[in-house]
Write a protein that holds these residues in place. Structure first.
Motif, PDB file in Angstrom:
ATOM      1  N   LYS A 169       0.862  -1.190   0.000  1.00 31.85           N
ATOM      2  CA  LYS A 169       0.000   0.000   0.000  1.00 31.85           C
ATOM      3  C   LYS A 169       0.893   1.233   0.000  1.00 31.85           C
ATOM      4  CE  LYS A 169      -3.701  -2.369   2.521  1.00 31.85           C
ATOM      5  NZ  LYS A 169      -4.513  -2.401   3.763  1.00 31.85           N
ATOM      6  N   PRO A 170       1.331   1.662  -1.199  1.00 32.04           N
ATOM      7  CA  PRO A 170       2.300   2.762  -1.274  1.00 32.04           C
ATOM      8  C   PRO A 170       1.856   4.027  -0.557  1.00 32.04           C
ATOM      9  CG  PRO A 170       2.087   1.686  -3.408  1.00 32.04           C
ATOM     10  CD  PRO A 170       1.017   1.115  -2.532  1.00 32.04           C
ATOM     11  N   GLU A 171       0.541   4.214  -0.449  1.00 38.57           N
ATOM     12  CA  GLU A 171       0.051   5.425   0.211  1.00 38.57           C
ATOM     13  C   GLU A 171       0.421   5.469   1.693  1.00 38.57           C
ATOM     14  OE1 GLU A 171      -3.337   2.368   0.347  1.00 38.57           O
ATOM     15  OE2 GLU A 171      -1.806   3.029  -1.094  1.00 38.57           O
ATOM     16  N   THR A 172       0.776   4.320   2.275  1.00 35.23           N
ATOM     17  CA  THR A 172       1.172   4.309   3.688  1.00 35.23           C
ATOM     18  C   THR A 172       2.644   4.672   3.875  1.00 35.23           C
ATOM     19  OG1 THR A 172       1.849   1.966   3.746  1.00 35.23           O
ATOM     20  CG2 THR A 172      -0.494   2.457   4.096  1.00 35.23           C
ATOM     21  N   LEU A 173       3.398   4.755   2.798  1.00 36.79           N
ATOM     22  CA  LEU A 173       4.852   4.889   2.902  1.00 36.79           C
ATOM     23  C   LEU A 173       5.334   6.333   2.898  1.00 36.79           C
ATOM     24  CD1 LEU A 173       5.839   2.021   0.432  1.00 36.79           C
ATOM     25  CD2 LEU A 173       5.654   1.896   2.928  1.00 36.79           C
ATOM     26  N   HIS A 198       9.466  -4.183  -2.526  1.00 37.68           N
ATOM     27  CA  HIS A 198      10.667  -3.361  -2.409  1.00 37.68           C
ATOM     28  C   HIS A 198      10.627  -2.186  -3.384  1.00 37.68           C
ATOM     29  CE1 HIS A 198      13.003  -7.092  -0.763  1.00 37.68           C
ATOM     30  NE2 HIS A 198      12.131  -6.625   0.089  1.00 37.68           N
ATOM     31  N   ARG A 199      10.111  -2.433  -4.584  1.00 34.25           N
ATOM     32  CA  ARG A 199      10.001  -1.347  -5.566  1.00 34.25           C
ATOM     33  C   ARG A 199       9.132  -0.216  -5.012  1.00 34.25           C
ATOM     34  NH1 ARG A 199      10.719  -1.920 -10.928  1.00 34.25           N
ATOM     35  NH2 ARG A 199      10.192  -4.156 -10.820  1.00 34.25           N
ATOM     36  N   ASN A 200       8.018  -0.589  -4.403  1.00 35.23           N
ATOM     37  CA  ASN A 200       7.141   0.429  -3.817  1.00 35.23           C
ATOM     38  C   ASN A 200       7.865   1.229  -2.745  1.00 35.23           C
ATOM     39  OD1 ASN A 200       4.956  -0.350  -5.406  1.00 35.23           O
ATOM     40  ND2 ASN A 200       4.083  -1.694  -3.840  1.00 35.23           N
ATOM     41  N   ALA A 201       8.633   0.543  -1.906  1.00 34.57           N
ATOM     42  CA  ALA A 201       9.365   1.233  -0.842  1.00 34.57           C
ATOM     43  C   ALA A 201      10.447   2.144  -1.409  1.00 34.57           C
ATOM     44  CB  ALA A 201       9.982   0.214   0.105  1.00 34.57           C
ATOM     45  N   ILE A 202      11.156   1.684  -2.421  1.00 36.38           N
ATOM     46  CA  ILE A 202      12.235   2.483  -3.017  1.00 36.38           C
ATOM     47  C   ILE A 202      11.664   3.705  -3.711  1.00 36.38           C
ATOM     48  CG2 ILE A 202      14.033   2.463  -4.795  1.00 36.38           C
ATOM     49  CD1 ILE A 202      14.314  -0.609  -4.059  1.00 36.38           C
ATOM     50  N   GLU A 203      10.577   3.537  -4.424  1.00 40.72           N
ATOM     51  CA  GLU A 203       9.948   4.690  -5.092  1.00 40.72           C
ATOM     52  C   GLU A 203       9.446   5.702  -4.072  1.00 40.72           C
ATOM     53  OE1 GLU A 203       7.026   2.961  -7.658  1.00 40.72           O
ATOM     54  OE2 GLU A 203       8.505   2.408  -9.203  1.00 40.72           O
TER      55      GLU A 203
END
Length: 290
Positions: free
Chosen positions: A57-61, A86-91
């Motif tokens: 859930k990229p919106e939480t990051l 990991h891609r979501n976290a890196i972005e």
């Protein structure tokens, strides 16, 4: 300055937060991030910032990574999903303008047949293309991965596997966590790729002897073929996929994928790494206290 630690409710993340506090980082400058608000609550009680996140859930990051001078991305535990997570976290880290990202990878991730390596190798490629300042910690095996073997050996008096005479240069999670903390607060680590391991690469005969000493009884290692190993595991109740994974990992060990012992970890933490027998005993004590 804010240091963000993902996976903080897991073993390595929690120990890294502890190591940061032990190094004198103010609790208010640490942000522990994980999936469970309940499991994050003990950090908040110590004055540590907390953030509930989900890599899917990229919106939480974005808010969790805001104002981060350094971010420890502890690799996810869901095999098969880690690259996208990991891609979501890196972005998100790139959007937040994180000062430096530290990632926990696998030994020789981009140049090994280790069954766990492909997702780590792809993550390292994503990091290289991200434009972020990056440090890679290629952690060898955790000694605690073998803590469950103690109970097995207590019942049967033997360890069974197909790793042959392969060696494992393991260290305790606390060792790796201290290294992560050192890299997060120290200078000169940008762009580094560290191959981290225990000081000694042990055999499974060594493991059996260490477990025997811990139990106070003789324990032997019975080396079997991969085919027999798979049959033993499925007969014990493992599904074929899990059994195949265990056998493949033992094959990697047999071929030397975890055998390289480097001094880098002990140099980073300023002390020898935790010996095998001590690491097993401490893991057993923690399990008993849990």
């Amino acid at each position: 300055m804010t240091i963000v630690v993902t996976g903080a409710t897991g073993h390595l993340g929690r120990l890294t937060v502890d190591a940061l506090l032990e190094r004198g980082v103010p609790a208010a400058e640490i942000r522990a991030a994980g999936r469970s608000a309940e499991r994050l609550a003990p950090f908040a009680a110590r004055g540590v910032q907390t953030a509930v996140i989900d890599f899917e859930k990229p919106e939480t990051l974005d808010a969790a990574f805001a104002d981060a001078s350094a971010l420890l991305l502890v690799s996810g535990s869901e095999v098969g999903k880690r690259v996208e997570q990991h891609r979501n976290a890196i972005e998100a880290a790139a959007r937040a303008g994180v000062g430096r990202l530290v990632y926990t990878s696998a030994p020789r991730a981009t140049d090994t047949d280790l069954v766990l390596a492909p997702e780590h190798a792809e993550t390292e490629r994503i990091l290289a293309a991200s434009g972020l300042p990056v440090t890679i910690l290629r952690n060898n095996w955790y000694t605690e991965n073998y803590a469950g073997q103690v109970d097995t050996a207590a019942a049967s008096g033997e360890l069974v596997g197909s790793a042959g005479e392969g060696r494992v240069a393991s260290a305790s999670r606390k060792d790796y966590a201290e290294a992560a903390a050192e890299v997060l607060v120290g200078d000169g680590h940008e762009g580094a790729v560290y191959e981290l391991s225990g000081d000694v690469a042990w055999t499974f005969d060594d493991l059996a002897a260490a477990i025997g000493d811990l139990l106070g009884r003789e324990v032997s290692y019975r080396s079997v073929s991969p085919e027999e190993h798979a049959r033993i595991l499925t007969a014990a109740g493992l599904d074929e996929g899990t059994a195949g994974f265990v056998v493949a990992l033992d094959g990697n060990i047999r071929e030397g994928a975890l055998a390289e012992a480097t001094p880098t970890l002990s140099e980073l933490i300023g002390r020898p790494t935790t010996p095998l027998a001590q690491g097993l005993a401490e893991a057993r004590e923690r399990d008993a206290a849990a």
